[in-house]
Scaffold this motif. Structure first.
Motif, mmCIF file in Angstrom:
data_model
loop_
_atom_site.group_PDB
_atom_site.id
_atom_site.type_symbol
_atom_site.label_atom_id
_atom_site.label_comp_id
_atom_site.label_asym_id
_atom_site.label_seq_id
_atom_site.Cartn_x
_atom_site.Cartn_y
_atom_site.Cartn_z
ATOM 1 N N LYS A 144 0.870 -1.171 0.000
ATOM 2 C CA LYS A 144 0.000 0.000 0.000
ATOM 3 C C LYS A 144 0.908 1.222 0.000
ATOM 4 O O LYS A 144 1.419 1.627 1.043
ATOM 5 C CB LYS A 144 -0.893 0.004 1.239
ATOM 6 N N PRO A 145 1.115 1.840 -1.182
ATOM 7 C CA PRO A 145 2.060 2.948 -1.239
ATOM 8 C C PRO A 145 1.542 4.240 -0.644
ATOM 9 O O PRO A 145 2.324 5.100 -0.253
ATOM 10 C CB PRO A 145 2.317 3.100 -2.725
ATOM 11 N N PHE A 146 0.225 4.416 -0.544
ATOM 12 C CA PHE A 146 -0.326 5.659 -0.046
ATOM 13 C C PHE A 146 -1.110 5.391 1.234
ATOM 14 O O PHE A 146 -1.835 4.405 1.328
ATOM 15 C CB PHE A 146 -1.247 6.295 -1.094
ATOM 16 N N PRO A 147 -0.974 6.275 2.221
ATOM 17 C CA PRO A 147 -1.722 6.068 3.462
ATOM 18 C C PRO A 147 -3.224 6.162 3.203
ATOM 19 O O PRO A 147 -3.684 6.988 2.430
ATOM 20 C CB PRO A 147 -1.260 7.203 4.376
ATOM 21 N N GLY A 148 -3.980 5.273 3.833
ATOM 22 C CA GLY A 148 -5.429 5.302 3.699
ATOM 23 C C GLY A 148 -5.929 4.657 2.418
ATOM 24 O O GLY A 148 -7.109 4.757 2.106
ATOM 25 N N GLN A 149 -5.067 4.009 1.688
ATOM 26 C CA GLN A 149 -5.482 3.388 0.436
ATOM 27 C C GLN A 149 -6.234 2.098 0.744
ATOM 28 O O GLN A 149 -5.810 1.295 1.568
ATOM 29 C CB GLN A 149 -4.263 3.082 -0.435
ATOM 30 N N THR A 150 -7.345 1.905 0.069
ATOM 31 C CA THR A 150 -8.132 0.701 0.312
ATOM 32 C C THR A 150 -7.757 -0.424 -0.643
ATOM 33 O O THR A 150 -7.941 -1.589 -0.318
ATOM 34 C CB THR A 150 -9.637 0.999 0.154
ATOM 35 N N ASP A 151 -7.271 -0.102 -1.808
ATOM 36 C CA ASP A 151 -6.883 -1.131 -2.781
ATOM 37 C C ASP A 151 -5.451 -1.564 -2.529
ATOM 38 O O ASP A 151 -4.614 -0.778 -2.098
ATOM 39 C CB ASP A 151 -6.985 -0.595 -4.215
ATOM 40 N N GLN A 152 -5.182 -2.823 -2.806
ATOM 41 C CA GLN A 152 -3.819 -3.313 -2.713
ATOM 42 C C GLN A 152 -3.266 -3.475 -4.124
ATOM 43 O O GLN A 152 -3.958 -3.913 -5.019
ATOM 44 C CB GLN A 152 -3.774 -4.656 -1.988
ATOM 45 N N MET A 153 -2.020 -3.108 -4.286
ATOM 46 C CA MET A 153 -1.377 -3.239 -5.583
ATOM 47 C C MET A 153 -0.289 -4.295 -5.482
ATOM 48 O O MET A 153 0.281 -4.504 -4.424
ATOM 49 C CB MET A 153 -0.722 -1.918 -6.010
ATOM 50 N N PHE A 154 -0.001 -4.923 -6.593
ATOM 51 C CA PHE A 154 1.083 -5.876 -6.622
ATOM 52 C C PHE A 154 2.397 -5.136 -6.825
ATOM 53 O O PHE A 154 2.494 -4.250 -7.662
ATOM 54 C CB PHE A 154 0.893 -6.893 -7.742
ATOM 55 N N LYS A 155 3.382 -5.513 -6.057
ATOM 56 C CA LYS A 155 4.702 -4.914 -6.200
ATOM 57 C C LYS A 155 5.503 -5.786 -7.161
ATOM 58 O O LYS A 155 5.715 -6.962 -6.927
ATOM 59 C CB LYS A 155 5.415 -4.872 -4.857
ATOM 60 N N ASP A 156 5.898 -5.206 -8.257
ATOM 61 C CA ASP A 156 6.676 -5.932 -9.261
ATOM 62 C C ASP A 156 8.146 -5.673 -8.971
ATOM 63 O O ASP A 156 8.746 -4.745 -9.492
ATOM 64 C CB ASP A 156 6.291 -5.438 -10.663
ATOM 65 N N LYS A 157 8.734 -6.500 -8.097
ATOM 66 C CA LYS A 157 10.099 -6.261 -7.642
ATOM 67 C C LYS A 157 11.128 -6.390 -8.750
ATOM 68 O O LYS A 157 12.070 -5.625 -8.828
ATOM 69 C CB LYS A 157 10.462 -7.259 -6.547
ATOM 70 N N PHE A 158 10.978 -7.384 -9.588
ATOM 71 C CA PHE A 158 12.051 -7.720 -10.512
ATOM 72 C C PHE A 158 11.814 -7.232 -11.934
ATOM 73 O O PHE A 158 12.682 -7.336 -12.765
ATOM 74 C CB PHE A 158 12.250 -9.240 -10.523
ATOM 75 N N GLY A 159 10.643 -6.723 -12.223
ATOM 76 C CA GLY A 159 10.372 -6.291 -13.594
ATOM 77 C C GLY A 159 10.479 -7.454 -14.567
ATOM 78 O O GLY A 159 11.007 -7.307 -15.661
ATOM 79 N N LYS A 160 9.964 -8.616 -14.146
ATOM 80 C CA LYS A 160 10.164 -9.815 -14.956
ATOM 81 C C LYS A 160 9.338 -9.808 -16.231
ATOM 82 O O LYS A 160 9.733 -10.419 -17.212
ATOM 83 C CB LYS A 160 9.875 -11.070 -14.143
ATOM 84 N N TRP A 161 8.192 -9.132 -16.269
ATOM 85 C CA TRP A 161 7.341 -9.184 -17.447
ATOM 86 C C TRP A 161 7.955 -8.482 -18.648
ATOM 87 O O TRP A 161 7.932 -9.034 -19.755
ATOM 88 C CB TRP A 161 5.949 -8.649 -17.127
ATOM 89 N N PRO A 162 8.556 -7.308 -18.500
ATOM 90 C CA PRO A 162 9.198 -6.703 -19.679
ATOM 91 C C PRO A 162 10.409 -7.506 -20.153
ATOM 92 O O PRO A 162 10.632 -7.625 -21.353
ATOM 93 C CB PRO A 162 9.615 -5.309 -19.223
ATOM 94 N N ARG A 163 11.153 -8.077 -19.209
ATOM 95 C CA ARG A 163 12.300 -8.894 -19.620
ATOM 96 C C ARG A 163 11.849 -10.149 -20.343
ATOM 97 O O ARG A 163 12.470 -10.574 -21.323
ATOM 98 C CB ARG A 163 13.152 -9.262 -18.414
ATOM 99 N N LEU A 164 10.765 -10.746 -19.882
ATOM 100 C CA LEU A 164 10.226 -11.931 -20.537
ATOM 101 C C LEU A 164 9.734 -11.598 -21.942
ATOM 102 O O LEU A 164 9.951 -12.355 -22.891
ATOM 103 C CB LEU A 164 9.098 -12.526 -19.692
ATOM 104 N N MET A 165 9.102 -10.437 -22.086
ATOM 105 C CA MET A 165 8.638 -10.017 -23.406
ATOM 106 C C MET A 165 9.817 -9.781 -24.342
ATOM 107 O O MET A 165 9.792 -10.182 -25.510
ATOM 108 C CB MET A 165 7.786 -8.761 -23.307
#
Length: 131
Positions: free
Chosen positions: A5-26
């Motif tokens: 949760k990058p922002f205080p009070g945020q109700t939605d959860q986001m996925f943290k893409d630590k490694f940036g694997k999707w652009p490398r895979l593409m």
């Protein structure tokens, strides 16, 4: 993937893409998709394959790269929406367009079968004179 949760009070959860694997895979898939046309081109230059084989390979690679382009567009849109970051995959997507353009060019410039002049096979008698 971890949730954050990058922002205080945020109700939605986001996925943290630590490694940036999707652009490398593409990028890996785009580079691997360029190997079959290069291989067939080398075989044609060594007279080990015919030109119709190149047409077939380009059609298959173009279809695969069209899927990769769709995936790249979704990746670019979703990276901004979910991860608030920009994947710099514009050059990779441009490289994926090259086989599609090559297939289109070959398709447009190849002569149509009904426009090709063919010689009809006729049986002709030949006289042999022996002196």
């Amino acid at each position: 993937m971890n949730c954050t949760k990058p922002f205080p009070g945020q109700t939605d959860q986001m996925f943290k893409d630590k490694f940036g694997k999707w652009p490398r895979l593409m990028k890996l898939f785009v580079l691997l998709s360029l190997l079959p046309p290069i291989t067939v081109l080398v075989l044609i230059n060594n007279n080990m394959a015919s030109m119709p084989m190149m047409y077939d390979v380009l059609v298959y690679v173009s279809g695969f790269n069209a899927l990769l382009l769709t995936w790249g567009l979704l990746l670019k849109i979703r990276s901004k929406k979910y991860w608030y970051r920009n994947y710099h995959i514009g050059k990779t997507m441009l490289l994926a367009v090259v086989p599609i353009l090559a297939c289109g060019y070959i398709t447009l410039t190849s002569p149509q079968p009904n426009k090709i002049v063919t010689q009809a096979q006729h049986d002709r008698p030949v006289q042999l004179v022996i002196n």
